[in-house]
Design an enzyme around this catalytic site. Structure first.
Site, mmCIF file in Angstrom:
data_model
loop_
_atom_site.group_PDB
_atom_site.id
_atom_site.type_symbol
_atom_site.label_atom_id
_atom_site.label_comp_id
_atom_site.label_asym_id
_atom_site.label_seq_id
_atom_site.Cartn_x
_atom_site.Cartn_y
_atom_site.Cartn_z
ATOM 1 N N GLY A 294 1.111 -4.011 4.302
ATOM 2 C CA GLY A 294 1.365 -5.431 4.523
ATOM 3 C C GLY A 294 0.056 -6.202 4.452
ATOM 4 O O GLY A 294 -0.872 -5.801 3.745
ATOM 5 N N THR B 130 0.842 -1.197 0.000
ATOM 6 C CA THR B 130 0.000 0.000 0.000
ATOM 7 C C THR B 130 0.873 1.241 0.000
ATOM 8 O O THR B 130 1.897 1.270 0.687
ATOM 9 C CB THR B 130 -0.856 0.008 1.283
ATOM 10 O OG1 THR B 130 -1.620 -1.189 1.309
ATOM 11 C CG2 THR B 130 -1.767 1.212 1.350
HETATM 12 N N1 GLY Z 1 -2.501 -3.675 3.258
HETATM 13 C C1 GLY Z 1 -3.289 -3.773 2.111
HETATM 14 C C2 GLY Z 1 -4.242 -4.866 2.118
HETATM 15 O O1 GLY Z 1 -4.059 -5.868 2.816
HETATM 16 O O2 GLY Z 1 -5.215 -4.775 1.406
#
Ligand code: GLY
Length: 294
Positions: A201, A149
């Site tokens: 993550g 992200t």
């Molecule tokens: N951290 C982004 C997701 O797991 O969608």
């Protein structure tokens, strides 16, 4: 004194844009949006925005959020398809008393009614990646891949703080699956009297610990670096103790003095920072909390 920090090497250009805006006395709200939009529109970054990771049905479903550290307002969208800048739609949802977090078709209807234009987000390359990797996932050869992200936290010269996130989420996720990135407290949190934090993550694990809120609360008592390290290490240990394993977790944070920190439970987590006093900096942090420039 101003500063801006973001996750992964892909955010470098965006941090530079946002940092320049802050250096010209610009607002943190515009600076962080600028930084994330730069990543969203770039097809080369495969886990955010244009050409992001497709879901099981081969569609790019996007999540994004925005939080104002002054008012604590949150705006977020989840499972939205075919808009170039989900982060801007999220920002536009900040101000209402109600309806701040919209999902799927409702979010898309809102976006169209509010002047955001449709944009095809499944690129040819993303489609090809989906065709190739779906066989690996279906064959049980690889877990869901790539959930990087873009998260940005910033402070402007008026001490206004804000944060925002944007992601396509996990590769080959179920239609409608939502991770941590649009969820306040999990994927991001900011209170400008303390600071802001954001996570990247495995969303399913990050949200079990509301890690961003946890880091912001810890920053009342300690530096951003200590807060990030303590939060990631103790939660990683807890997940392993209770569940036998922990997914990937990486975090960045900045406090109301513009000091910053980052931590991870993976081998190497790159992040980018720009501050008034130190200019643009690129770092990597490892599981031991060792930080090196790169
Ligand atoms: N951290 C982004 C997701 O797991 O969608």
């Amino acid at each position: 004194m101003w500063g801006i920090i973001g996750t992964w090497a892909m955010v470098e250009e965006g941090i530079l844009l946002g940092g320049r805006h802050l250096s010209e006395n610009g607002s943190v709200m515009d600076a962080i949006e600028m930084a994330v939009k730069d990543v969203e529109k770039n097809e080369a970054y495969t886990s955010v925005g244009l050409g992001g990771l497709p879901n099981e049905a081969g569609q790019v479903e996007l999540d994004a959020a925005f939080m104002d550290g002054k008012t604590l307002s949150v705006g977020a969208v989840a499972g939205i398809k075919d808009f170039l800048h989900p982060v801007s739609i999220a920002r536009s949802l900040l101000d209402g008393v109600f309806n701040n977090f919209l999902i799927g078709p409702g979010a898309e209807k809102y976006a169209i009614e509010n002047g955001f234009e449709r944009y095809p987000m499944l690129t040819q390359k993303a489609k090809e990646r989906w065709e190739t990797h779906k066989l690996e996932v279906e064959g049980g050869l690889a877990p869901y891949i790539g959930h990087d992200t873009v998260c940005v936290v910033g402070i402007d010269s008026h001490k206004h703080m804000a944060t925002c996130t944007s992601t396509s989420g996990l590769f080959y996720k179920k239609e409608g699956r939502v991770g941590d990135s649009p969820i306040p407290g999990s994927g991001y949190y900011v209170d400008e009297s303390i600071g802001g934090a954001a996570a990247t993550g495995l969303g399913e694990d990050i949200m079990k610990g509301c890690l961003s809120y946890e880091i912001v609360m810890k920053m009342k008592e300690m530096s951003p670096q200590a807060a990030c390290e303590e939060a990631v290490k103790s939660f990683n240990d807890k997940l392993i103790e209770r569940r036998g394993k922990a997914g990937d977790i990486s975090v960045v944070a900045m406090n109301s003095e513009g000091e910053f920190g980052a931590a991870t439970n993976i081998e190497c987590f790159p992040f980018v920072v720009m501050t008034q006093t130190r200019g643009l900096m690129k770092f990597e942090v490892n599981q031991k909390g060792e930080i090196k420039s790169c």
